[in-house]
Write a protein that holds these residues in place. Structure first.
Motif, PDB file in Angstrom:
ATOM      1  N   GLY A 125      86.505  55.566  58.923  1.00 57.90           N
ATOM      2  CA  GLY A 125      87.199  54.641  58.038  1.00 57.90           C
ATOM      3  C   GLY A 125      87.064  53.187  58.430  1.00 57.90           C
ATOM      4  O   GLY A 125      87.734  52.327  57.864  1.00 57.90           O
ATOM      5  N   ASN A 126      86.177  52.869  59.377  1.00 54.70           N
ATOM      6  CA  ASN A 126      85.962  51.486  59.790  1.00 54.70           C
ATOM      7  C   ASN A 126      84.991  50.765  58.858  1.00 54.70           C
ATOM      8  O   ASN A 126      84.828  49.550  58.965  1.00 54.70           O
ATOM      9  CB  ASN A 126      85.387  51.413  61.209  1.00 54.70           C
ATOM     10  CG  ASN A 126      86.274  52.088  62.213  1.00 54.70           C
ATOM     11  OD1 ASN A 126      86.012  53.214  62.596  1.00 54.70           O
ATOM     12  ND2 ASN A 126      87.334  51.417  62.613  1.00 54.70           N
ATOM     13  N   MET A 127      84.357  51.506  57.975  1.00 50.22           N
ATOM     14  CA  MET A 127      83.322  50.946  57.107  1.00 50.22           C
ATOM     15  C   MET A 127      83.438  51.621  55.746  1.00 50.22           C
ATOM     16  O   MET A 127      83.758  52.812  55.654  1.00 50.22           O
ATOM     17  CB  MET A 127      81.962  51.231  57.750  1.00 50.22           C
ATOM     18  CG  MET A 127      80.806  50.611  57.111  1.00 50.22           C
ATOM     19  SD  MET A 127      79.347  51.015  58.144  1.00 50.22           S
ATOM     20  CE  MET A 127      78.242  49.828  57.499  1.00 50.22           C
ATOM     21  N   SER A 128      83.140  50.882  54.718  1.00 50.01           N
ATOM     22  CA  SER A 128      83.192  51.425  53.369  1.00 50.01           C
ATOM     23  C   SER A 128      82.145  52.532  53.197  1.00 50.01           C
ATOM     24  O   SER A 128      81.088  52.505  53.826  1.00 50.01           O
ATOM     25  CB  SER A 128      82.921  50.289  52.369  1.00 50.01           C
ATOM     26  OG  SER A 128      82.553  50.799  51.120  1.00 50.01           O
ATOM     27  N   GLY A 129      82.410  53.454  52.314  1.00 51.54           N
ATOM     28  CA  GLY A 129      81.461  54.526  52.030  1.00 51.54           C
ATOM     29  C   GLY A 129      80.383  54.117  51.047  1.00 51.54           C
ATOM     30  O   GLY A 129      79.489  54.899  50.729  1.00 51.54           O
ATOM     31  N   ALA A 130      80.448  52.877  50.569  1.00 53.91           N
ATOM     32  CA  ALA A 130      79.457  52.395  49.606  1.00 53.91           C
ATOM     33  C   ALA A 130      78.087  52.253  50.276  1.00 53.91           C
ATOM     34  O   ALA A 130      78.008  52.008  51.484  1.00 53.91           O
ATOM     35  CB  ALA A 130      79.896  51.042  49.046  1.00 53.91           C
ATOM     36  N   LYS A 133      81.695  55.068  59.017  1.00 53.16           N
ATOM     37  CA  LYS A 133      82.120  55.516  57.689  1.00 53.16           C
ATOM     38  C   LYS A 133      83.094  56.686  57.790  1.00 53.16           C
ATOM     39  O   LYS A 133      84.106  56.717  57.088  1.00 53.16           O
ATOM     40  CB  LYS A 133      80.903  55.900  56.847  1.00 53.16           C
ATOM     41  CG  LYS A 133      80.109  54.692  56.366  1.00 53.16           C
ATOM     42  CD  LYS A 133      79.001  55.098  55.431  1.00 53.16           C
ATOM     43  CE  LYS A 133      78.312  53.859  54.880  1.00 53.16           C
ATOM     44  NZ  LYS A 133      77.398  54.181  53.778  1.00 53.16           N
ATOM     45  N   ILE A 160      74.701  50.738  51.687  1.00 55.25           N
ATOM     46  CA  ILE A 160      74.420  49.458  52.328  1.00 55.25           C
ATOM     47  C   ILE A 160      73.175  48.871  51.683  1.00 55.25           C
ATOM     48  O   ILE A 160      72.113  49.498  51.674  1.00 55.25           O
ATOM     49  CB  ILE A 160      74.208  49.641  53.840  1.00 55.25           C
ATOM     50  CG1 ILE A 160      75.472  50.213  54.472  1.00 55.25           C
ATOM     51  CG2 ILE A 160      73.809  48.322  54.496  1.00 55.25           C
ATOM     52  CD1 ILE A 160      75.305  50.605  55.912  1.00 55.25           C
TER      53      ILE A 160
END
Length: 179
Positions: A153-158, A150, A160
């Motif tokens: 920036g490889n994963m959304s901050g939303a 997160k 899980i």
């Protein structure tokens, strides 16, 4: 070194690690936090070396580990940008969780090496401790990998969500958890 003294010194080392984490929470106290961390690690390594039988093989393994770990850490520290420090901390923290799981696995596979073996198997207290350590280590590893992804920036901050869970289900479970 007797086991009681080693246990007390490991406890002091653990307290120094906690003080290190507390010190690293603020730029004003970070230098003192680093000092506590270095003292804690030096104490833990010293106790370990005083507690094991040293021979050419163990000394070689220790020196190899120090060279590889220290070399990798120094290289990475020299290359990392200050803006990427949170990702670096998360990545290194994931290795701590992975190490906890690896130590627990080693203890299960060779309980006599960890002095937790009995005639019937592994001591119950040790099984409980290893189970808790494995769970915490696995959660630490997973959470730190997600934090790294997160932050990088490889994963959304939303949040899980597990499959089949809705936001209302999650809220009702959270309400039960708080109760």
């Amino acid at each position: 070194m007797n086991a009681a003294l080693a246990s007390v010194l490991y406890l002091v080392s653990g307290v120094l690690f906690i003080l290190a984490l507390r010190g690293l929470s603020s730029p004003e106290t970070s230098r003192r936090g680093n000092t506590f961390g270095m003292l804690g690690m030096a104490l833990a390594i010293g106790v370990t070396l005083a507690s094991v039988e040293l021979n050419e093989v163990t000394v070689g393994i220790i020196l190899l580990g120090l060279a590889l770990g220290g070399g990798a850490g120094a290289y990475i520290a020299g290359k990392i940008k200050m803006t990427a420090m949170p990702q670096l901390v998360a990545a290194f923290h994931s290795l701590v969780g992975l190490a906890a799981v690896a130590v627990a696995a080693a203890a299960i596979y060779a309980p006599e090496s960890f002095h937790i073996a009995t005639a019937d198997g592994v001591k119950v207290q040790s099984l409980i401790e290893l189970s808790i350590g494995t769970a915490i280590g696995a959660i630490t590893f997973t959470g730190s990998v997600i934090a790294f992804a997160k932050l990088n920036g490889n994963m959304s901050g939303a949040p899980i969500m597990l499959p089949g869970a809705t936001s209302s289900t999650a809220r009702s479970r959270l309400a039960l958890w708080r109760w």
